[in-house]
Scaffold this active site. Sequence first.
Site, PDB file in Angstrom:
ATOM      1  N   ILE A 156      42.746   6.716  90.943  1.00 24.19           N
ATOM      2  CA  ILE A 156      44.069   6.017  90.932  1.00 24.19           C
ATOM      3  C   ILE A 156      44.879   5.928  89.551  1.00 24.19           C
ATOM      4  O   ILE A 156      46.047   6.536  89.845  1.00 24.19           O
ATOM      5  CB  ILE A 156      43.946   4.515  91.488  1.00 24.19           C
ATOM      6  CG1 ILE A 156      43.240   4.417  92.666  1.00 24.19           C
ATOM      7  CG2 ILE A 156      45.384   3.556  91.538  1.00 24.19           C
ATOM      8  CD1 ILE A 156      42.825   2.970  93.394  1.00 24.19           C
ATOM      9  N   ARG A 226      42.594  -6.075  91.528  1.00 24.31           N
ATOM     10  CA  ARG A 226      42.192  -7.235  92.317  1.00 24.31           C
ATOM     11  C   ARG A 226      43.041  -8.547  91.622  1.00 24.31           C
ATOM     12  O   ARG A 226      43.209  -8.444  90.353  1.00 24.31           O
ATOM     13  CB  ARG A 226      40.763  -7.540  91.818  1.00 24.31           C
ATOM     14  CG  ARG A 226      39.738  -6.609  92.739  1.00 24.31           C
ATOM     15  CD  ARG A 226      40.184  -6.763  94.322  1.00 24.31           C
ATOM     16  NE  ARG A 226      39.206  -6.113  95.261  1.00 24.31           N
ATOM     17  CZ  ARG A 226      39.781  -4.733  95.781  1.00 24.31           C
ATOM     18  NH1 ARG A 226      40.688  -4.337  95.365  1.00 24.31           N
ATOM     19  NH2 ARG A 226      38.629  -4.415  96.549  1.00 24.31           N
ATOM     20  N   GLU A 255      43.008 -14.728  98.874  1.00 30.03           N
ATOM     21  CA  GLU A 255      43.642 -13.808  99.877  1.00 30.03           C
ATOM     22  C   GLU A 255      43.200 -14.318 101.090  1.00 30.03           C
ATOM     23  O   GLU A 255      41.844 -14.617 101.307  1.00 30.03           O
ATOM     24  CB  GLU A 255      43.217 -12.532  99.560  1.00 30.03           C
ATOM     25  CG  GLU A 255      43.999 -11.656  98.331  1.00 30.03           C
ATOM     26  CD  GLU A 255      43.556 -10.385  98.198  1.00 30.03           C
ATOM     27  OE1 GLU A 255      43.052  -9.800  99.265  1.00 30.03           O
ATOM     28  OE2 GLU A 255      44.121  -9.409  97.207  1.00 30.03           O
ATOM     29  N   HIS A 274      47.797  -6.975 100.247  1.00 31.52           N
ATOM     30  CA  HIS A 274      46.670  -5.932 100.040  1.00 31.52           C
ATOM     31  C   HIS A 274      46.722  -4.760 100.907  1.00 31.52           C
ATOM     32  O   HIS A 274      45.448  -4.576 101.716  1.00 31.52           O
ATOM     33  CB  HIS A 274      45.375  -6.826 100.122  1.00 31.52           C
ATOM     34  CG  HIS A 274      44.291  -6.109  99.260  1.00 31.52           C
ATOM     35  ND1 HIS A 274      43.359  -6.893  98.540  1.00 31.52           N
ATOM     36  CD2 HIS A 274      43.873  -4.848  99.102  1.00 31.52           C
ATOM     37  CE1 HIS A 274      42.418  -6.488  97.935  1.00 31.52           C
ATOM     38  NE2 HIS A 274      42.802  -4.971  98.093  1.00 31.52           N
ATOM     39  N   ALA A 276      48.082  -1.445  99.742  1.00 31.87           N
ATOM     40  CA  ALA A 276      48.532  -0.302  99.068  1.00 31.87           C
ATOM     41  C   ALA A 276      47.796   0.656  99.438  1.00 31.87           C
ATOM     42  O   ALA A 276      48.222   1.978  99.371  1.00 31.87           O
ATOM     43  CB  ALA A 276      48.425  -0.567  97.433  1.00 31.87           C
TER      44      ALA A 276
END
Length: 322
Positions: A156, A226, A255, A274, A276
Amino acid sequence: MTPWNLLALAPLPPDALRGLLAPLGDGVTLVTARDRAAMEAALPDAEIVLGDWSGSLAMDAAAVAAAPRLAFVQQPSVGVDGHDLAALAAAGVPLANTAGVSATAVAEWCVGAALALARRLPAADAAVRAGRWPQLDLGPRELSGSRVGIVGYGPIGERCARLFEAFGCQVSHWTRTPRGAGHAPLEEVVATSDVLVVVIALSDETRGLVDPASMKKGALLVNAARGGVVDQRALVDALREGHLAGAALDVFESEPLPDGDPLRDLESVLLSPHVAGVTPQTTGRLVSAVLANLAAALDGTKIINVVNGVSAQVRRRGVSGK
């Protein structure tokens, strides 16, 4: 050959799981569990565990101790939150993730979020919807020419670097194992970046790694890693005090984001649930990666993306026929 006993913790209906695993043929006997008690009841016979991407169920130390036949855990996500890597390693059980499958999706989200913050898109949208026309008051800025720091340089982070460079940004990064052009000390990356992008895995070593108070005044923070990697309370303070110009958050310490959380009241924050890495393309790559690793385990060939230092050769325990 005796079928492998596969315990599936993933939050999918049993029929959907059977359809997902159909390419494995008769190689597995599927057991599903969607609560802790059901998982514990199935663990003594479990040889392969297909993990739960929601994090509700995980192979912690107690679960590992209750699974004497366990030979392999495949987590259907990049994050391996909740799994006890040390306990699995001590038991000789490899834990694999699906590294790289969401790299494009998450990197695109990070760039899009940075653009949205820099150009003040959420504020502009809210103003026009409210009947205002603040052409001179929003204070947008260009992303091009900005110094972008990336915390984490796996698939990423690497994809983020390429995309931000395409926008004309000056990119540096930090990762625990230095690699790649542009690597710099963490303190430098955090303190000098106009946009700080956080995409590093959460661990004991990285919890609270990024202190927003140490960031450059007026900088933007983008977190798609995170919630625990960034000091969330310090982030709220930095935004309230105007030290940071904005933040885009796809992840949070708790979350879903709890009612009354102060982040909800900050107009300079872009909030995302959450997602992405959630795209149809990512899902397709994830399913392919999971099936390929499970098939490799059944066939006795090496699996990939082992994250806990155990041999990539899956070895069956206590069952004849293989």
